[in-house]
Design a protein around this motif. Structure first.
Motif, PDB file in Angstrom:
ATOM      1  N   LYS A 384      36.355  50.043  48.149  1.00 50.72           N
ATOM      2  CA  LYS A 384      37.318  49.222  49.100  1.00 50.72           C
ATOM      3  C   LYS A 384      36.736  47.695  48.961  1.00 50.72           C
ATOM      4  O   LYS A 384      35.485  47.688  49.071  1.00 50.72           O
ATOM      5  N   GLY A 385      37.568  46.728  48.513  1.00 50.87           N
ATOM      6  CA  GLY A 385      37.232  45.393  48.671  1.00 50.87           C
ATOM      7  C   GLY A 385      37.084  45.102  47.110  1.00 50.87           C
ATOM      8  O   GLY A 385      37.282  45.794  46.153  1.00 50.87           O
ATOM      9  N   THR A 386      36.890  43.728  47.169  1.00 53.98           N
ATOM     10  CA  THR A 386      37.061  43.038  45.526  1.00 53.98           C
ATOM     11  C   THR A 386      35.748  42.452  45.108  1.00 53.98           C
ATOM     12  O   THR A 386      35.619  41.799  44.012  1.00 53.98           O
ATOM     13  N   THR A 417      37.798  39.536  36.780  1.00 47.33           N
ATOM     14  CA  THR A 417      36.650  40.120  37.077  1.00 47.33           C
ATOM     15  C   THR A 417      35.512  38.971  36.780  1.00 47.33           C
ATOM     16  O   THR A 417      35.576  37.973  35.914  1.00 47.33           O
ATOM     17  N   SER A 418      34.359  38.874  37.497  1.00 50.79           N
ATOM     18  CA  SER A 418      33.363  37.952  37.005  1.00 50.79           C
ATOM     19  C   SER A 418      32.005  38.558  37.806  1.00 50.79           C
ATOM     20  O   SER A 418      32.041  39.425  38.709  1.00 50.79           O
ATOM     21  N   ALA A 419      31.109  37.846  37.371  1.00 58.32           N
ATOM     22  CA  ALA A 419      29.601  38.242  37.882  1.00 58.32           C
ATOM     23  C   ALA A 419      28.937  36.654  38.256  1.00 58.32           C
ATOM     24  O   ALA A 419      28.941  35.919  37.428  1.00 58.32           O
ATOM     25  N   SER A 420      28.136  36.849  39.095  1.00 55.41           N
ATOM     26  CA  SER A 420      27.235  35.472  39.428  1.00 55.41           C
ATOM     27  C   SER A 420      25.695  35.718  39.614  1.00 55.41           C
ATOM     28  O   SER A 420      25.658  36.901  40.231  1.00 55.41           O
ATOM     29  N   VAL A 421      24.976  34.745  39.509  1.00 55.71           N
ATOM     30  CA  VAL A 421      23.693  34.687  39.676  1.00 55.71           C
ATOM     31  C   VAL A 421      23.239  33.506  40.367  1.00 55.71           C
ATOM     32  O   VAL A 421      23.433  32.482  40.041  1.00 55.71           O
ATOM     33  N   GLU A 422      22.476  33.527  41.695  1.00 55.05           N
ATOM     34  CA  GLU A 422      22.340  32.425  42.489  1.00 55.05           C
ATOM     35  C   GLU A 422      20.828  32.491  42.475  1.00 55.05           C
ATOM     36  O   GLU A 422      20.095  33.263  42.597  1.00 55.05           O
ATOM     37  N   VAL A 505      29.066  40.752  41.882  1.00 56.08           N
ATOM     38  CA  VAL A 505      30.353  41.119  40.971  1.00 56.08           C
ATOM     39  C   VAL A 505      31.732  41.029  41.773  1.00 56.08           C
ATOM     40  O   VAL A 505      31.499  41.190  43.105  1.00 56.08           O
ATOM     41  N   ARG A 506      32.716  40.588  40.916  1.00 58.78           N
ATOM     42  CA  ARG A 506      34.023  40.488  41.472  1.00 58.78           C
ATOM     43  C   ARG A 506      34.906  41.295  40.624  1.00 58.78           C
ATOM     44  O   ARG A 506      34.844  41.066  39.555  1.00 58.78           O
ATOM     45  N   ASP A 507      35.948  41.987  41.375  1.00 59.82           N
ATOM     46  CA  ASP A 507      37.008  42.809  40.408  1.00 59.82           C
ATOM     47  C   ASP A 507      38.264  42.811  41.501  1.00 59.82           C
ATOM     48  O   ASP A 507      38.398  43.454  42.497  1.00 59.82           O
ATOM     49  N   GLU A 508      39.276  41.876  41.169  1.00 56.32           N
ATOM     50  CA  GLU A 508      40.380  41.822  41.657  1.00 56.32           C
ATOM     51  C   GLU A 508      41.668  42.745  41.367  1.00 56.32           C
ATOM     52  O   GLU A 508      42.710  42.575  41.703  1.00 56.32           O
ATOM     53  N   TRP A 514      34.671  47.876  37.336  1.00 58.78           N
ATOM     54  CA  TRP A 514      34.068  46.663  37.732  1.00 58.78           C
ATOM     55  C   TRP A 514      32.908  46.134  36.902  1.00 58.78           C
ATOM     56  O   TRP A 514      32.423  46.990  36.179  1.00 58.78           O
ATOM     57  N   PRO A 515      32.750  45.065  36.597  1.00 59.93           N
ATOM     58  CA  PRO A 515      31.846  44.327  35.824  1.00 59.93           C
ATOM     59  C   PRO A 515      30.348  45.059  36.562  1.00 59.93           C
ATOM     60  O   PRO A 515      30.279  45.109  37.334  1.00 59.93           O
ATOM     61  N   ARG A 516      29.598  44.934  35.437  1.00 62.95           N
ATOM     62  CA  ARG A 516      27.878  45.322  35.771  1.00 62.95           C
ATOM     63  C   ARG A 516      26.909  44.717  34.994  1.00 62.95           C
ATOM     64  O   ARG A 516      27.108  43.961  34.244  1.00 62.95           O
ATOM     65  N   PHE A 517      25.838  44.520  35.951  1.00 65.46           N
ATOM     66  CA  PHE A 517      24.439  43.846  35.317  1.00 65.46           C
ATOM     67  C   PHE A 517      23.819  44.902  34.639  1.00 65.46           C
ATOM     68  O   PHE A 517      23.704  46.123  35.270  1.00 65.46           O
ATOM     69  N   THR A 518      23.637  44.960  33.227  1.00 61.46           N
ATOM     70  CA  THR A 518      22.879  45.934  32.629  1.00 61.46           C
ATOM     71  C   THR A 518      21.466  45.529  32.375  1.00 61.46           C
ATOM     72  O   THR A 518      20.533  46.424  32.079  1.00 61.46           O
ATOM     73  N   ALA A 519      21.155  44.399  32.809  1.00 61.75           N
ATOM     74  CA  ALA A 519      19.638  44.074  32.605  1.00 61.75           C
ATOM     75  C   ALA A 519      19.401  42.620  33.443  1.00 61.75           C
ATOM     76  O   ALA A 519      20.408  41.943  33.454  1.00 61.75           O
TER      77      ALA A 519
END
Length: 524
Positions: A384-386, A417-422, A505-508, A514-519
């Motif tokens: 549940k959620g995006t 979809t998107s992915a972020s690094v802070e 990660v975001r998936d609307e 869902w996008p994913r971090f693989t490394a």
């Protein structure tokens, strides 16, 4: 005839059998009145002295001490620390074999925790050593703790003191000076404090004079901390003015400092907020909140809190803020939890956590549904959620200022979809790098200023590789050959920009994976 208020038996004068004459009776009554008035006067005169004597006796009262408990059978060690780490500040309250609230530890619990600290090579710091560390960044030992006890309860003398002696450790008691010697046997007496100071195991710091309480902060009677709020004045049907608030708080702090001087204790260097109200609700205007901060800065080297809006473990970031966050230990803190939380707060270098995706226990998911784990970022997503985000060891990485992050993300599709690094998480100048299938967005969020956003197009692809090279001068960002610099400055301030990483990660679109971090790799 018996007169009102007199004895029913009348005594005749010696040598006569007749009733006493009226003048004699007046003389007797007059003498009795004078005697009664004299006794009353004596009581009136003596009462203040008796009250003062009782108060002084309470102030000077000395309780007995108990022997330390027998060693615990739990021999499991604390997590190993491979390199020098910053001091960890532990916040305790009362010690009593029969706890009546969650803030009280038993002597056995305290002894078990100090036994484990000593066995792991931790040394306890005095307040003088700890404040020197804040000023210089240099600790006298590789692994250290600063033990603090709030409120100044008698349990410190009766139970904790001999446990400290057993482990050759030292601690600081944060006194509510106006409560010393009152409500015995709950609070310490000045005589007990004098003995504790003379032992060399204790020093004493400030926790207000009589402002560790709550009172009405509005007409409806809602309660709030008296240090962090203007109070409701029922007789005047209004709140305190800002000037009245500042005057009251200033007087309380100065009265507390005077109590230290009056009892020949060194002036306190540190202040502990009652109720950790640095993050609590307040009816103060923003400028008045700054006024409280100024009042404290004028009197103390730093303030301590158990709850903070951003991670502030002991280190350069906390020293710059002049506010240090403590790890609060409660009676409900199990030995396993104590071990785990100590590991979370132990500072680490980037080389200590080279591949954080291999360590699910190092991630925290604030604001996410209960049970959310690292798999939400590495492929599973949420049911549940995006949007889901996670922070990596926020306390252990708070003072990172030079490191490199390399990440690979895939399963990006369209704009849904998107992915972020802070980087610089919890700092005053974090930078967030977000990638979608065909776009790059860099968001800088400097404290006290509007966000700065930079957008670049990318060659559309389902997978991107990001590299963020972080220094106190700026962040050099490279995504598949596209490079730009954020937070560039010629006047670096490490304490302003330091901090570790977070991922999101975001998936609307519920029909898209869902996008994913693989490394993910971190290097100095």
């Amino acid at each position: 005839m018996t007169q009102a208020g007199s004895s029913p038996t009348t005594v005749s004068p010696a040598g006569t059998g007749s009733d006493p004459d009226r003048p004699g009776r007046r003389r007797l009554r007059g003498g009795a009145v004078r005697t009664a008035l004299g006794s009353l006067a004596a009581v009136v005169v003596a009462t203040p002295f008796l009250t003062a004597w009782h108060y002084d006796a309470a102030q000077r009262a000395m309780s007995g001490q108990t022997v330390p408990p027998t060693p615990t059978s739990d021999t499991r060690p604390l997590a190993a620390v491979s390199r020098t780490s910053a001091p960890i500040v532990l916040a305790y309250h009362d010690i009593n074999p029969h706890p009546t609230n969650e803030y009280t530890l038993t002597p056995q619990q305290l002894d078990t925790q100090l036994t484990k600290l000593a066995a792991a090579g931790y040394r306890s710091l005095t307040t003088k050593e700890f404040t020197r560390y804040l000023a210089t960044g240099k600790s006298p030992t590789a692994h250290s703790v600063y033990l603090t006890f709030d409120d100044g309860t008698r349990g410190l003398w009766t139970y904790a003191d001999q446990i400290l002696a057993k482990h050759k450790m030292r601690a600081a008691s944060y006194l509510i000076t106006g409560m010393v010697g009152t409500h015995r046997p709950y609070y310490l007496s000045w005589s007990e404090i004098d003995r504790m100071a003379g032992s060399g195991r204790w020093d004493f710091q400030d926790h207000t004079h009589l402002s560790h309480s709550r009172a009405a902060v509005d007409q409806a009677g809602h309660q709030g901390s008296v240090l962090a709020n203007r109070l409701w004045l029922p007789g005047k049907h209004r709140l305190e003015t800002e000037n009245e608030y500042r005057t009251r708080v200033r007087a309380d702090l100065d009265r507390s400092l005077k109590s230290f001087a009056d009892h020949h204790l060194p002036a306190p260097r540190l202040f502990a907020y009652p109720f950790s109200e640095t993050s609590g609700p307040t009816n103060l205007a923003a400028r008045n909140t700054s006024a409280l901060d100024r009042l404290l800065r004028e009197r103390f080297a730093a303030s301590l809190t158990n709850v903070s809006a951003r991670p502030l473990p002991a280190g350069p970031r906390a020293a710059a803020a002049r506010q240090v966050q403590r790890l609060e230990i409660l009676g409900t803190t199990s030995t396993d939890t104590f071990r785990e939380r100590l590991a979370e707060w132990t500072s680490r270098s980037p080389r200590d956590v080279a591949e954080p995706l291999r360590h699910p226990d190092q991630w925290r998911f604030p604001g996410s549904p209960s049970g959310t784990g690292l798999s939400a970022l590495t492929g599973k997503g949420l049911t549940k959620g995006t949007y889901v985000s996670a922070v990596h060891l926020p306390m252990a990485t708070a003072d990172w200022n030079t490191y490199r992050v390399t990440a690979t993300v895939d399963r990006l599709k369209g704009t849904a979809t998107s992915a972020s690094v802070e980087v610089g998480h919890g700092s005053l100048d974090p930078v967030v790098v977000t990638v979608s299938a065909a776009g790059l967005r860099v968001t800088e969020r400097p404290a006290g200023a509007d966000p700065r956003v930079t957008v670049r197009k990318l060659k559309s692809a389902s997978s991107h590789r990001l590299t963020l090279a972080v220094t106190s001068r700026g962040v050099r960002i490279t995504v598949d050959g596209t490079t730009l610099t954020a937070r560039s400055t010629t006047k670096p301030v490490s304490a302003r920009t330091s901090g570790g990483i977070s991922l999101a990660v975001r998936d609307e679109d519920e029909h898209i994976a869902w996008p994913r971090f693989t490394a993910l790799r971190i290097a100095p």
